[in-house]
Enzyme design. Structure first.
Site, PDB file in Angstrom:
ATOM      1  CD  GLU A   1      -6.718   0.662   6.850  1.00 25.37           C
ATOM      2  OE1 GLU A   1      -6.132   0.603   5.759  1.00 25.37           O
ATOM      3  OE2 GLU A   1      -6.309   1.358   7.793  1.00 25.37           O
TER       4      GLU A   1
ATOM      5  CB  SER B   1       3.207  -3.043   5.509  1.00 28.38           C
ATOM      6  OG  SER B   1       2.820  -2.061   6.431  1.00 28.38           O
TER       7      SER B   1
ATOM      8  CB  SER C   1       1.742   6.888   4.657  1.00 26.30           C
ATOM      9  OG  SER C   1       0.632   6.269   5.236  1.00 26.30           O
TER      10      SER C   1
ATOM     11  CD  GLN D   1      -2.345   1.347   2.780  1.00 24.06           C
ATOM     12  OE1 GLN D   1      -1.947   0.628   3.688  1.00 24.06           O
ATOM     13  NE2 GLN D   1      -3.218   2.308   2.956  1.00 24.06           N
ATOM     14  N   GLY D   2       0.862   1.994  -1.077  1.00 28.08           N
ATOM     15  CA  GLY D   2       1.660   3.222  -1.193  1.00 28.08           C
ATOM     16  C   GLY D   2       0.777   4.451  -1.037  1.00 28.08           C
TER      17      GLY D   2
END
Ligand SMILES: Cc1cc2nc3c(=O)[nH]c(=O)nc-3n(C[C@H](O)[C@H](O)[C@H](O)COP(=O)(O)OP(=O)(O)OC[C@H]3O[C@@H](n4cnc5c(N)ncnc54)[C@H](O)[C@@H]3O)c2cc1C
Length: 214
Positions: A174, A91, A59, A56-57
């Site tokens: 989420e 992550s 932040s 997941q890109g």
């Protein structure tokens, strides 16, 4: 159905999804809801088989809680976006095949309006992943630097500059099913603690009962 599946697998003590988290619980459901038929056919079967890992890109160093402040820039060049910028807390980036990436496609628009949601292949030239070590010594997070990375326009999920709405779809998963496993696991641990407390004759200790209740 997904909720029932997650509750039952957690109750049965199935292993945690680990690096499959983003694919199975984040990007995958987003593609199922928002992708085209071609996108669903390309990306969903390898996620379900466990063949392809996603990260997941979202932040960035100056875009955490204020995610819409993100600055990673994507400019159109023919059939590609050319992407430059940096991400943080990504992550499992070091093992990922794909990244659900938020980019700014219109720097002139109000900040929530100029964002697009892309699927970036992690083997594209120009991507540098630098692992970040946690205090516990593990390195599940990474910084990710993007230098003129070419991502096909065909990999955009949703319309150009409509990425904030697509992001809200991702985050609804989420907040919905993604952490159900943890909630079920916490309840199980709590029940087990209560059983232990009863066995040890401490059940009548009001301080302990208050702590378990909290
Ligand atoms: C286990 C874990 C895994 C993660 N994995 C990923 C990942 O794979 N990909 C990814 O993109 N991100 C990931 N993140 C990052 C996470 O989404 C960010 O940490 C989050 O967006 C918060 O950003 P930040 O750390 O920059 O904190 P900040 O936004 O700097 O916030 C720091 C503190 O300030 C408070 N604060 C912020 N703004 C305000 C305000 N306006 N008013 C009052 N208080 C405020 C916050 O509540 C917080 O307590 C992960 C985080 C964790 C913990």
């Amino acid at each position: 159905m997904r909720l029932i599946f997650l509750e039952e697998t957690e109750k049965a003590g199935a292993p945690y999804v680990g690096a499959g988290f983003v694919g199975l619980l984040h990007a995958g459901p987003t593609i199922a809801a928002e992708g085209t038929a071609e996108q669903r056919a390309r990306w969903l079967p390898p996620i379900l088989r466990g063949d392809e890992v996603w990260c997941q890109g979202f932040s960035e160093p100056d875009a955490g809680s204020d995610l819409a402040a993100l600055r990673t820039r994507a400019r159109r060049d023919g059939d590609d976006y050319v992407v430059s910028g940096s991400k943080i807390w990504t992550s499992h980036a070091e093992v990922a095949d794909w990244c659900e990436l938020l980019v700014r496609t219109d720097p002139e628009a109000p900040k929530h309006r100029g964002i697009s949601w892309l699927a970036m292949p992690m083997d594209a030239p120009g991507i540098t992943v630098r692992p970040l070590k946690t205090l516990a010594g593990s390195a599940e997070f990474a910084e990710m630097f993007l230098d003129e990375v070419r991502v096909p326009v065909a990999n955009r999920v949703g319309a150009e500059n409509d990425g904030w709405r697509v992001t809200m779809v991702t985050l609804s998963f989420e907040r919905g099913t993604a952490f159900v496993g943890e909630v079920v696991a916490c309840r199980r641990v709590l029940r087990e603690l209560a059983v232990e407390a009863r066995k040890n004759g401490r059940w009548d200790d009001p301080a302990l009962r208050r702590r378990l209740g909290g």
